[in-house]
Design a protein around this motif. Structure first.
Motif, PDB file in Angstrom:
ATOM      1  N   GLU A  93      15.978 -45.747 -41.511  1.00 44.02           N
ATOM      2  CA  GLU A  93      17.408 -45.785 -41.836  1.00 44.02           C
ATOM      3  C   GLU A  93      18.164 -44.504 -41.495  1.00 44.02           C
ATOM      4  N   GLU A  94      17.567 -43.703 -40.625  1.00 45.71           N
ATOM      5  CA  GLU A  94      18.278 -42.517 -40.139  1.00 45.71           C
ATOM      6  C   GLU A  94      18.033 -42.434 -38.655  1.00 45.71           C
ATOM      7  N   ASP A  95      18.774 -41.541 -38.004  1.00 51.61           N
ATOM      8  CA  ASP A  95      18.606 -41.416 -36.563  1.00 51.61           C
ATOM      9  C   ASP A  95      17.526 -40.416 -36.189  1.00 51.61           C
ATOM     10  N   LYS A  96      17.000 -39.721 -37.185  1.00 50.91           N
ATOM     11  CA  LYS A  96      16.119 -38.611 -36.889  1.00 50.91           C
ATOM     12  C   LYS A  96      14.784 -39.050 -36.282  1.00 50.91           C
ATOM     13  N   LYS A  97      14.576 -38.656 -35.012  1.00 54.58           N
ATOM     14  CA  LYS A  97      13.303 -38.941 -34.347  1.00 54.58           C
ATOM     15  C   LYS A  97      12.375 -37.761 -34.604  1.00 54.58           C
ATOM     16  N   ILE A  98      11.160 -38.035 -34.990  1.00 60.24           N
ATOM     17  CA  ILE A  98      10.227 -36.934 -35.251  1.00 60.24           C
ATOM     18  C   ILE A  98       9.082 -36.925 -34.244  1.00 60.24           C
ATOM     19  N   LEU A  99       8.435 -38.070 -34.083  1.00 61.78           N
ATOM     20  CA  LEU A  99       7.351 -38.127 -33.097  1.00 61.78           C
ATOM     21  C   LEU A  99       7.889 -38.784 -31.828  1.00 61.78           C
ATOM     22  N   GLY A 131       0.527 -26.268 -34.037  1.00 63.25           N
ATOM     23  CA  GLY A 131       1.906 -26.416 -33.556  1.00 63.25           C
ATOM     24  C   GLY A 131       2.884 -25.777 -34.506  1.00 63.25           C
ATOM     25  N   ARG A 132       4.074 -25.567 -33.982  1.00 61.67           N
ATOM     26  CA  ARG A 132       5.115 -24.892 -34.755  1.00 61.67           C
ATOM     27  C   ARG A 132       5.423 -25.621 -36.064  1.00 61.67           C
ATOM     28  N   ASN A 133       6.007 -24.883 -36.959  1.00 61.55           N
ATOM     29  CA  ASN A 133       6.548 -25.505 -38.177  1.00 61.55           C
ATOM     30  C   ASN A 133       7.573 -26.551 -37.760  1.00 61.55           C
ATOM     31  N   GLY A 134       7.509 -27.686 -38.401  1.00 59.70           N
ATOM     32  CA  GLY A 134       8.521 -28.718 -38.158  1.00 59.70           C
ATOM     33  C   GLY A 134       8.312 -29.499 -36.880  1.00 59.70           C
ATOM     34  N   SER A 135       7.153 -29.327 -36.225  1.00 54.80           N
ATOM     35  CA  SER A 135       6.961 -30.040 -34.962  1.00 54.80           C
ATOM     36  C   SER A 135       6.481 -31.479 -35.178  1.00 54.80           C
ATOM     37  N   GLY A 136       6.145 -31.827 -36.429  1.00 57.82           N
ATOM     38  CA  GLY A 136       5.812 -33.225 -36.717  1.00 57.82           C
ATOM     39  C   GLY A 136       4.354 -33.480 -37.065  1.00 57.82           C
ATOM     40  N   LYS A 137       3.608 -32.441 -37.334  1.00 60.05           N
ATOM     41  CA  LYS A 137       2.171 -32.596 -37.613  1.00 60.05           C
ATOM     42  C   LYS A 137       1.930 -33.386 -38.903  1.00 60.05           C
ATOM     43  N   SER A 138       2.640 -32.983 -39.962  1.00 57.26           N
ATOM     44  CA  SER A 138       2.454 -33.700 -41.229  1.00 57.26           C
ATOM     45  C   SER A 138       2.973 -35.129 -41.122  1.00 57.26           C
ATOM     46  N   THR A 139       4.052 -35.292 -40.378  1.00 55.49           N
ATOM     47  CA  THR A 139       4.583 -36.645 -40.193  1.00 55.49           C
ATOM     48  C   THR A 139       3.518 -37.534 -39.542  1.00 55.49           C
ATOM     49  N   LEU A 140       2.846 -36.981 -38.527  1.00 54.75           N
ATOM     50  CA  LEU A 140       1.780 -37.744 -37.882  1.00 54.75           C
ATOM     51  C   LEU A 140       0.709 -38.115 -38.915  1.00 54.75           C
ATOM     52  N   PHE A 181      -4.042 -33.874 -48.135  1.00 51.70           N
ATOM     53  CA  PHE A 181      -2.612 -33.552 -48.069  1.00 51.70           C
ATOM     54  C   PHE A 181      -2.352 -32.057 -47.916  1.00 51.70           C
ATOM     55  N   GLN A 182      -1.300 -31.755 -47.150  1.00 50.48           N
ATOM     56  CA  GLN A 182      -0.840 -30.360 -47.086  1.00 50.48           C
ATOM     57  C   GLN A 182      -0.365 -29.937 -48.476  1.00 50.48           C
ATOM     58  N   TYR A 183       0.355 -30.839 -49.139  1.00 51.50           N
ATOM     59  CA  TYR A 183       0.808 -30.568 -50.509  1.00 51.50           C
ATOM     60  C   TYR A 183       0.336 -31.689 -51.428  1.00 51.50           C
ATOM     61  N   ASP A 241      -4.697 -31.765 -43.359  1.00 49.42           N
ATOM     62  CA  ASP A 241      -3.411 -31.150 -43.054  1.00 49.42           C
ATOM     63  C   ASP A 241      -3.311 -29.788 -43.732  1.00 49.42           C
ATOM     64  N   GLU A 242      -3.494 -28.761 -42.950  1.00 51.09           N
ATOM     65  CA  GLU A 242      -3.420 -27.373 -43.444  1.00 51.09           C
ATOM     66  C   GLU A 242      -4.242 -27.157 -44.708  1.00 51.09           C
ATOM     67  N   THR A 243      -5.454 -27.665 -44.661  1.00 53.71           N
ATOM     68  CA  THR A 243      -6.324 -27.482 -45.813  1.00 53.71           C
ATOM     69  C   THR A 243      -6.630 -26.003 -46.040  1.00 53.71           C
ATOM     70  N   THR A 288      -3.929 -27.118 -38.377  1.00 54.03           N
ATOM     71  CA  THR A 288      -3.924 -25.753 -38.923  1.00 54.03           C
ATOM     72  C   THR A 288      -2.991 -24.852 -38.131  1.00 54.03           C
ATOM     73  N   HIS A 289      -2.585 -23.759 -38.761  1.00 54.48           N
ATOM     74  CA  HIS A 289      -1.803 -22.744 -38.064  1.00 54.48           C
ATOM     75  C   HIS A 289      -2.684 -21.575 -37.635  1.00 54.48           C
ATOM     76  N   TYR A 290      -3.911 -21.567 -38.159  1.00 53.43           N
ATOM     77  CA  TYR A 290      -4.703 -20.352 -37.978  1.00 53.43           C
ATOM     78  C   TYR A 290      -6.001 -20.614 -37.246  1.00 53.43           C
TER      79      TYR A 290
HETATM   80  N1  LIG Z   1      11.645 -38.198 -44.563  1.00 50.08           N
HETATM   81  C1  LIG Z   1      12.229 -37.303 -43.751  1.00 50.08           C
HETATM   82  N2  LIG Z   1      13.576 -37.262 -43.645  1.00 50.08           N
HETATM   83  C2  LIG Z   1      14.169 -36.362 -42.824  1.00 50.08           C
HETATM   84  N3  LIG Z   1      13.506 -35.480 -42.100  1.00 50.08           N
HETATM   85  C3  LIG Z   1      12.171 -35.472 -42.171  1.00 50.08           C
HETATM   86  C4  LIG Z   1      11.455 -36.374 -43.006  1.00 50.08           C
HETATM   87  N4  LIG Z   1      10.128 -36.137 -42.873  1.00 50.08           N
HETATM   88  C5  LIG Z   1      10.034 -35.112 -42.010  1.00 50.08           C
HETATM   89  N5  LIG Z   1      11.247 -34.716 -41.580  1.00 50.08           N
HETATM   90  C6  LIG Z   1      11.534 -33.629 -40.633  1.00 50.08           C
HETATM   91  O1  LIG Z   1      10.703 -33.824 -39.504  1.00 50.08           O
HETATM   92  C7  LIG Z   1      10.269 -32.585 -38.986  1.00 50.08           C
HETATM   93  C8  LIG Z   1       8.755 -32.559 -38.932  1.00 50.08           C
HETATM   94  O2  LIG Z   1       8.241 -32.354 -40.219  1.00 50.08           O
HETATM   95  P1  LIG Z   1       6.691 -32.185 -40.518  1.00 50.08           P
HETATM   96  O3  LIG Z   1       6.519 -32.015 -41.963  1.00 50.08           O
HETATM   97  O4  LIG Z   1       5.978 -33.310 -39.875  1.00 50.08           O
HETATM   98  O5  LIG Z   1       6.390 -30.836 -39.745  1.00 50.08           O
HETATM   99  P2  LIG Z   1       5.028 -30.004 -39.655  1.00 50.08           P
HETATM  100  O6  LIG Z   1       4.705 -29.923 -38.213  1.00 50.08           O
HETATM  101  O7  LIG Z   1       4.001 -30.565 -40.538  1.00 50.08           O
HETATM  102  O8  LIG Z   1       5.512 -28.575 -40.159  1.00 50.08           O
HETATM  103  P3  LIG Z   1       4.702 -27.448 -41.004  1.00 50.08           P
HETATM  104  O9  LIG Z   1       3.881 -26.713 -40.021  1.00 50.08           O
HETATM  105  O10 LIG Z   1       5.796 -26.586 -41.546  1.00 50.08           O
HETATM  106  O11 LIG Z   1       3.919 -28.117 -42.068  1.00 50.08           O
HETATM  107  C9  LIG Z   1      10.873 -31.521 -39.860  1.00 50.08           C
HETATM  108  O12 LIG Z   1      12.058 -31.061 -39.251  1.00 50.08           O
HETATM  109  C10 LIG Z   1      11.185 -32.261 -41.131  1.00 50.08           C
HETATM  110  O13 LIG Z   1      12.259 -31.669 -41.816  1.00 50.08           O
END
Ligand SMILES: Nc1ncnc2c1ncn2[C@@H]1O[C@H](COP(=O)(O)OP(=O)(O)OP(=O)(O)O)[C@@H](O)[C@H]1O
Ligand SMILES: [Mg+2]
Lengths: 400, 255
Positions: B17-23, B40-49, B90-92, B176-178, B208-210
């Motif tokens: 329900e949003e336009d935000k593409k992550i993967l 990969g960088r923070n916010g690159s989508g690893k946790s989303t995957l 889980f990362q968290y 995920d970042e255990t 992992t980041h490290y």
């Molecule tokens: N439910 C959501 N609604 C909006 N944005 C989201 C949602 N889930 C993730 N995002 C966005 O998608 C991007 C990827 O997030 P993700 O948590 O997958 O990153 P990450 O690679 O795991 O980062 P990190 O290394 O900091 O853990 C981020 O910009 C995050 O804010």
């Protein structure tokens, strides 16, 4: 002569007639003059009985000696059927008798007037010694299309420890039940009072619990609304002796279009008294749970500590939990707080549980049980805990 | 060739329900018995995957597919994926007040067994399993009596995740970042726990980041993740290179 200010509904006329037939003329006149409590009366703002209570039975329940279904192993049992004491176990140290209901005073609350006015008998229980067995008061309403009014008065001797568990059963959605309970907790006495709604069908039920707490008295209460079509439990507590402490708790589980109202008035009238109020509601479908909690701290009631908490869990979009906490504090050296939370099941927690293989329905019931855990943990009486647990299980099962 | 444990093909995911593409077109194949790292960088989508793999709601797959041991993973509910052998550390990790850790572990293990048509564990059997696994991860018994993750320190939460993983014996472990939040000793203990689970029939995806973690959990392959895709893959040397050069070398964007 009071002036009639409202056009009465059929239900109101019928209840006024019932009061008259029961010999409660003043209460009958008061009801005719004011009608049932409605939304413009503050205490009934969320429970408008002029609209919610449209049809009422025309007769009081007849005497009957049906035995209750709800049993507790090893408890001393007192059975009240249709307002009348029909059985009392021999319980050492306890006097039990049935008297004519005492003088019918009339106040502003028409529901309380109905309770008082319709009760024919007053069951008087005197606890003279500490009890190792809890007392079970079983309220049975037999005969679906009738009105019943039970009245129980409990007094305690100083320093006694005892448990009273009341169960309500047999009521249904066509009948109407009133129950009036008063407990005087003597100095140094320690009492547990539990009220379990064990009605099989959604009942219409109005309960008032009045507690007086004397010096160093200790009281724990728990009341449940588990299957009310329409119900209200009105709790009034008066701290009359220093050093007294009370914990008030309530559990509400409602579904369909059920409506349950807990209204609490705790009066800290003397210094050095403490209380906690913990009320939890879970609602689904279009059910409505109400919690109104008022804590009053009198001008010289220094060192009062009252902590009120109400939590609601909404399982459907159209279900409602309405909360009105009020603190009226006239003393300056007091600790009083109220908190209210209301929300849905935590999606992240659900996902976490499911990601470990737990099915959604089971994950939901784990979280619902977790929401209620505090109420269960505080309840040391195992049979009460089991009965409550069964009730929660049945309620959850009914959803599937 | 045997079926890989996991095949991710051209996976596109957006927020529901949003336009935000992550993967934006993830391709990744994880053969049985291998350990792959994702950096990969923070916010690159690893946790989303990792969430999409585990079946979290709120994401929409717009393109691509995921095969888990040859089966369509996206067709399965989160609990079915777990029962089929997928585990996400889980990362968290989520705190769940009111649910005792032991009660949860028992419910989870038995739910998975039930879904697989196996018998429930007997209580003594269950207790022994937990006790042994907890000892190995140096988790104290009193932690298990507390509500799930509530008030656990960051490191304790991560250990508890690995404890669950050890008990569930999954075919696919997604970590995920255990390593984040673990002290040096704990890192070693947790890595030992993970290595202990390495098996010819079990695969792991380690986010992992490290690169330090990868000294303990030595990966067969390393993937660099950027803006929702794998942009580079290589052997474990890639992690060292990445640490030296930074992400810009690989995804062409400055930090
Ligand atoms: N439910 C959501 N609604 C909006 N944005 C989201 C949602 N889930 C993730 N995002 C966005 O998608 C991007 C990827 O997030 P993700 O948590 O997958 O990153 P990450 O690679 O795991 O980062 P990190 O290394 O900091 O853990 C981020 O910009 C995050 O804010
Ligand atoms: Mg992440």
């Amino acid at each position: 002569m009071e002036q009639q200010v409202v056009k009465l509904t059929d239900a109101e006329n019928q209840l006024a007639d019932l009061l008259k037939a029961a010999g409660a003329n003043d209460a009958s006149n008061a009801l005719s003059a004011h009608g049932l409590p409605h939304r413009r009366i503050e205490e009934y703002h969320y429970t408008d009985l002029r609209t919610l209570l449209r049809d009422v039975p025309s007769d009081l329940a007849q005497a009957n000696d049906r035995l209750p279904d709800v049993q507790f192993e090893g408890y001393g049992r007192i059975v009240i059927v249709n307002g009348k004491l029909v059985h009392a176990d021999e319980i050492g140290g306890v006097e039990i008798k049935s008297a004519d209901a005492a003088a019918k005073s009339v106040g502003n609350d028409q529901i309380i007037n109905l309770m008082d006015g319709l009760a024919q008998n007053q069951i008087e229980i005197t606890i003279n010694t500490s009890l190792d067995k809890p007392i079970h008061i079983a309220h049975v309403h037999d005969g679906p299309d009738s009105v019943v009014a039970d009245k129980v008065r409990v007094t305690t001797a100083e320093g006694v420890h005892a448990t009273i568990v009341e169960t309500f059963e047999g009521a249904n959605a066509r009948g109407l039940r009133f129950a009036n309970f008063a407990l005087d907790v003597a100095a140094d006495a320690e009492m547990l009072h539990v009220q379990l709604d064990q009605n099989a069908e959604g009942a219409r039920q109005f309960v008032q619990n009045t507690y007086d707490l004397h010096e160093n008295a200790n009281l724990r209460t728990l009341a449940s609304h588990a299957n009310f079509k329409l119900g209200r439990t009105d709790i009034k507590a008066d701290f009359k002796g220093e050093g007294a402490h009370a914990d008030f708790a309530g559990l509400t589980l409602l579904m369909d279009q059920q409506h349950g109202d807990f209204t609490l008035n705790v009066n800290h009238g003397v210094p050095n008294t403490t209380s906690t109020e913990t009320f939890k509601s879970i609602v689904r479908d279009r059910a409505k749970a109400i919690f109104q909690g008022k804590i009053i701290v009198a001008p010289d009631a220094q060192k009062t500590d009252a902590q009120m908490m109400s939590q609601g869990l909404l399982l459907s979009e159209r279900a409602e939990v309405l909360v009105k906490p009020e603190l009226e504090i006239f003393a300056d050296d007091v600790l009083c707080a109220h908190g209210a939370t209301c929300g849905e099941l935590d999606e992240d927690a659900l996902f976490y549980l499911m990601s470990r293989g737990i099915k959604r329905a089971e994950a939901e019931s784990m979280l619902i049980r977790a929401f209620l855990a505090e109420l269960f943990d505080e309840m040391e009486n195992e049979q009460v805990r089991d009965k409550l647990g069964d009730r929660v299980d049945a309620w959850l099962a009914a959803a599937e | 060739m045997t079926t890989p444990i996991l095949e991710i093909k051209n996976l596109h995911v957006k927020v529901e329900e949003e336009d935000k593409k992550i993967l934006k077109g993830v391709d990744l194949t994880l053969p049985a018995g291998e350990v792959h790292a994702i950096m990969g960088r923070n916010g690159s989508g690893k946790s989303t995957l990792s969430y999409v793999l585990a079946g979290k709601e709120g994401y929409e797959v717009t393109e691509g597919e995921i095969l888990f041991m040859g089966k369509d993973l996206l067709e399965m509910e989160a609990d079915e994926r777990a029962a089929a052998g997928l585990f996400l550390a889980f990362q968290y990790p989520i705190e769940i007040p009111g649910v005792a850790t032991m009660t949860f572990l028992k419910a989870a293990l038995n739910a998975q067994r039930k879904t697989r048509g196996e018998e429930e564990l007997k209580v003594p059997e269950f207790m022994k399993l937990v006790k042994d696994a907890a000892n190995q991860l140096e988790i104290k018994q009193d932690m298990l009596k507390r509500p799930l993750n509530v008030g656990f320190s960051g490191g304790e939460k991560k250990r508890a995740e690995i404890l669950q993983m050890a008990l569930m014996q999954p075919s696919l472990c997604v970590l995920d970042e255990t390593d984040s939040g673990l002290d040096i000793d704990a890192l070693k203990i947790v890595s030992d726990g993970v290595n202990h689970l390495r098996d010819a029939n079990r695969s792991m995806l380690v986010i992992t980041h490290y690169q330090r973690l990868l000294n303990y959990i030595v990966p067969d392959r390393v993937h660099v993740f950027s803006d929702g895709r794998v942009v580079e893959s290589g052997d474990r040397e890639l992690a060292l290179e990445l640490e030296k050069k930074g992400y810009a070398e690989f995804d062409g964007t400055a930090a």
